[in-house]
Write an enzyme that holds these catalytic residues in place. Structure first.
Site, PDB file in Angstrom:
ATOM      1  N   ASP A  16       0.848  -1.202   0.000  1.00 28.02           N
ATOM      2  CA  ASP A  16       0.000   0.000   0.000  1.00 28.02           C
ATOM      3  C   ASP A  16       0.878   1.245   0.000  1.00 28.02           C
ATOM      4  OD1 ASP A  16      -2.618  -1.487   0.553  1.00 28.02           O
ATOM      5  OD2 ASP A  16      -1.390  -2.094   2.251  1.00 28.02           O
TER       6      ASP A  16
ATOM      7  N   TYR B 292       5.434 -14.439  -0.021  1.00 29.94           N
ATOM      8  CA  TYR B 292       4.688 -14.647   1.226  1.00 29.94           C
ATOM      9  C   TYR B 292       5.112 -15.990   1.805  1.00 29.94           C
ATOM     10  CZ  TYR B 292       1.923 -10.884  -0.724  1.00 29.94           C
ATOM     11  OH  TYR B 292       1.549  -9.685  -1.253  1.00 29.94           O
TER      12      TYR B 292
ATOM     13  N   GLN C 193      13.744   1.299  -1.782  1.00 31.60           N
ATOM     14  CA  GLN C 193      12.974   0.968  -2.994  1.00 31.60           C
ATOM     15  C   GLN C 193      13.841   1.025  -4.262  1.00 31.60           C
ATOM     16  OE1 GLN C 193       9.501   3.444  -3.683  1.00 31.60           O
ATOM     17  NE2 GLN C 193       8.127   1.757  -3.241  1.00 31.60           N
TER      18      GLN C 193
ATOM     19  N   GLY D 213       2.657  -9.616  -4.349  1.00 29.06           N
ATOM     20  CA  GLY D 213       1.790  -8.450  -4.133  1.00 29.06           C
ATOM     21  C   GLY D 213       1.534  -7.652  -5.378  1.00 29.06           C
ATOM     22  N   GLU D 214       1.860  -6.373  -5.326  1.00 31.17           N
ATOM     23  CA  GLU D 214       1.510  -5.484  -6.435  1.00 31.17           C
ATOM     24  C   GLU D 214       2.728  -4.711  -6.962  1.00 31.17           C
ATOM     25  OE1 GLU D 214      -2.185  -3.544  -6.287  1.00 31.17           O
ATOM     26  OE2 GLU D 214      -1.494  -1.767  -7.351  1.00 31.17           O
ATOM     27  N   ASP D 215       3.417  -4.021  -6.084  1.00 29.79           N
ATOM     28  CA  ASP D 215       4.460  -3.125  -6.591  1.00 29.79           C
ATOM     29  C   ASP D 215       5.690  -3.891  -7.074  1.00 29.79           C
ATOM     30  OD1 ASP D 215       5.285  -0.395  -7.087  1.00 29.79           O
ATOM     31  OD2 ASP D 215       6.778  -0.729  -5.535  1.00 29.79           O
TER      32      ASP D 215
HETATM   33  O1  TRH Z   1       4.470  -6.090   0.591  1.00 28.23           O
HETATM   34  P1  TRH Z   1       3.539  -6.641  -0.391  1.00 28.23           P
HETATM   35  O2  TRH Z   1       3.128  -8.014  -0.156  1.00 28.23           O
HETATM   36  O3  TRH Z   1       2.275  -5.725  -0.494  1.00 28.23           O
HETATM   37  C1  TRH Z   1       0.967  -6.225  -0.638  1.00 28.23           C
HETATM   38  C2  TRH Z   1       0.357  -5.977  -1.950  1.00 28.23           C
HETATM   39  O4  TRH Z   1       0.343  -4.628  -2.283  1.00 28.23           O
HETATM   40  C3  TRH Z   1      -1.051  -6.497  -1.923  1.00 28.23           C
HETATM   41  O5  TRH Z   1      -1.681  -6.272  -3.142  1.00 28.23           O
HETATM   42  C4  TRH Z   1      -1.798  -5.801  -0.821  1.00 28.23           C
HETATM   43  O6  TRH Z   1      -3.072  -6.255  -0.736  1.00 28.23           O
HETATM   44  C5  TRH Z   1      -1.073  -6.043   0.453  1.00 28.23           C
HETATM   45  O7  TRH Z   1       0.249  -5.586   0.356  1.00 28.23           O
HETATM   46  C6  TRH Z   1      -1.732  -5.329   1.589  1.00 28.23           C
HETATM   47  O8  TRH Z   1       4.206  -6.598  -1.851  1.00 28.23           O
HETATM   48  P2  TRH Z   1       4.452  -5.405  -2.872  1.00 28.23           P
HETATM   49  O9  TRH Z   1       3.180  -4.858  -3.397  1.00 28.23           O
HETATM   50  O10 TRH Z   1       5.406  -5.905  -3.835  1.00 28.23           O
HETATM   51  O11 TRH Z   1       5.147  -4.259  -2.022  1.00 28.23           O
HETATM   52  C7  TRH Z   1       6.442  -4.350  -1.540  1.00 28.23           C
HETATM   53  C8  TRH Z   1       7.097  -2.991  -1.555  1.00 28.23           C
HETATM   54  O12 TRH Z   1       8.313  -3.054  -0.835  1.00 28.23           O
HETATM   55  C9  TRH Z   1       7.449  -2.517  -2.961  1.00 28.23           C
HETATM   56  O13 TRH Z   1       7.258  -1.114  -3.054  1.00 28.23           O
HETATM   57  C10 TRH Z   1       8.929  -2.835  -3.074  1.00 28.23           C
HETATM   58  C11 TRH Z   1       9.374  -2.613  -1.675  1.00 28.23           C
HETATM   59  N1  TRH Z   1      10.593  -3.317  -1.282  1.00 28.23           N
HETATM   60  C12 TRH Z   1      11.685  -2.566  -0.908  1.00 28.23           C
HETATM   61  O14 TRH Z   1      11.647  -1.326  -0.966  1.00 28.23           O
HETATM   62  N2  TRH Z   1      12.803  -3.222  -0.496  1.00 28.23           N
HETATM   63  C13 TRH Z   1      12.900  -4.570  -0.455  1.00 28.23           C
HETATM   64  O15 TRH Z   1      13.956  -5.109  -0.070  1.00 28.23           O
HETATM   65  C14 TRH Z   1      11.756  -5.330  -0.856  1.00 28.23           C
HETATM   66  C15 TRH Z   1      11.816  -6.830  -0.824  1.00 28.23           C
HETATM   67  C16 TRH Z   1      10.626  -4.670  -1.256  1.00 28.23           C
END
Ligand code: TRH
Length: 394
Positions: free
Chosen positions: A15, A211, A272, A289-291
């Site tokens: 999010d 996950y 990020q 997830g999404e991003d």
């Molecule tokens: O963390 P997530 O599982 O987020 C999820 C999804 O958005 C899902 O759709 C939503 O319903 C849920 O949250 C509540 O995975 P996502 O979306 O990939 O987000 C991870 C963020 O973390 C992304 O912006 C990349 C960042 N990231 C880093 O900055 N450094 C890291 O080392 C890693 C592994 C990720």
């Protein structure tokens, strides 16, 4: 334009990851004044250096970050020209009342979760009238088609990626800085024959963000018994139980453990922008997830997606929709194996045999992943689409 973006961290990082990326892009590329309201600044601080997890208000990367605490009353807070309610997070009633009085009324969007399903196109930008007040918000659906709201992609992303990938020294330095040493170079120089290893025995570097996943120990096992060295880079906090199950112990941040032909390297949770570099530098990425799912597609590498599991298996049609769309762009000999791997990683099928079937096809997959990334980039990016639509409504 002035923007107010509201984000509640439900769980994980997606999010705030999406909201932060959007905020930064609107500020940096369009010069908009962006105020980001987030209820959990600490999770933002984990993905961006220089953010104070305890500050009520601070500025970073051109974004005005506000802690959206329960105690924030919103009296006297004037809404911007555009208001984004991320993922249905319900913006404060007092703020909505002030929006009503503002002239012109702000353009108001609910930014939805990404999906590859077909219904996205017909729901994108549908109005949702407020139940009490003469205010209308619009649903904004990110997606993979021109009729959807598009995907987040910074204007210079591909240039940055390609410059990084053209610079072998930068890549080597990146791995080194993150504790990934060049084991095969050492092994070759130490081998009695002094011969370089055969190509099929080259090391495969993989990043893994997932996950809790029962398929992970089985995949580790398959890799450890394979012919080629696999280096699997796992960020802090990810797959702790699975690594414990496989190795009988955890791997501390900054350390690596070699088990037969599998090396597991634990890195800290990266900022990020550095996470992007990991996706670019690796040969293969596991994302979730999404991003991170979107970033893996811009990385133009083969990848597997761990979809966010939803109650009642509501995620299954979403997974199938993406696999069908992505698979259609890959060759017929490849797509069935890619689909099998995606499904096995998400709980349906045997991961070891799915990997064994796809591994000989990784070169073709890399070419297909590159085409997919280029094709998707033909679509306008989400921030540009959103800004244009907002302008039309003001
Ligand atoms: O963390 P997530 O599982 O987020 C999820 C999804 O958005 C899902 O759709 C939503 O319903 C849920 O949250 C509540 O995975 P996502 O979306 O990939 O987000 C991870 C963020 O973390 C992304 O912006 C990349 C960042 N990231 C880093 O900055 N450094 C890291 O080392 C890693 C592994 C990720």
């Amino acid at each position: 334009m002035r923007w107010d973006i509201f984000c509640k961290v439900v769980d994980n990082f997606g999010d705030i990851g999406v909201c932060w990326r959007l905020s930064r892009q609107l500020a940096a590329e369009r010069g908009f004044a962006v105020r980001l309201w987030v209820d959990n600044v600490a999770s933002l601080a984990r993905m961006w250096p220089g953010i104070d997890p305890d500050a009520a208000a601070q500025s970073c990367a051109g974004v005005d970050i506000r802690h959206w605490a329960d105690s924030v009353g919103f009296e006297g807070v004037l809404p911007g020209d555009v208001v984004i309610e991320a993922f249905g997070c319900d913006i404060p009633a007092l703020f909505v009342d002030t929006m009503l009085k503002r002239r012109p009324q702000p353009a108001w969007f609910n930014l939805e979760y990404l999906s590859a399903e077909n219904w996205i196109d017909s729901h994108h930008l549908l109005p949702s009238p407020h139940p009490r007040l003469p205010l209308v918000k619009h649903f904004y659906y990110p997606g993979f088609t021109r009729r959807s709201g598009g995907l987040l992609r910074e204007a210079r992303l591909f240039d940055a990626r390609d410059a990084f990938l053209d610079d072998r020294d930068a890549i080597a330095a990146w791995w080194q800085a993150h504790g990934v040493t060049d084991m095969l170079a050492n092994a070759a120089s130490e081998s009695p024959a002094g011969k370089p290893r055969r190509r099929q025995h080259r090391e495969l570097r993989v990043s893994m963000f997932a996950y809790a996943n029962p398929a992970a120990p089985a995949l580790f096992d398959a890799w450890s018994q394979g012919k080629r060295l696999v280096t699997c880079v796992v960020p802090e906090g990810v797959l702790n139980d699975e690594i414990n199950t496989f190795l009988g112990a955890g791997v501390a941040v900054g350390r690596s453990v070699l088990h037969r032909n599998l090396r597991i390297v634990r890195v800290r949770f990266l900022p990020q922008s550095e996470y992007d570099q990991l996706l670019w530098a690796a040969d293969f990425n596991f994302v979730r997830g999404e991003d991170s799912f979107v970033r893996a597609q811009w990385a133009a590498r083969p990848f597997v997606w761990n979809i966010y599991p939803q109650a009642g298996n509501a995620h299954e049609p979403k997974l199938a929709a993406f696999v069908a769309r992505y698979g259609a762009s890959l060759g017929p000999g490849l797509r069935q194996h890619v689909a099998r791997l995606f499904n096995a990683w998400n709980g349906s099928g045997d991961i070891g045999s799915a990997w064994a079937a796809v591994e000989p096809l990784l070169r073709d997959w890399a070419a297909g992943a590159s085409d997919w990334s280029t094709k998707l980039a033909g679509q306008r990016d989400l921030a540009s689409e959103l800004a244009e639509d907002a302008e039309k409504r003001l």
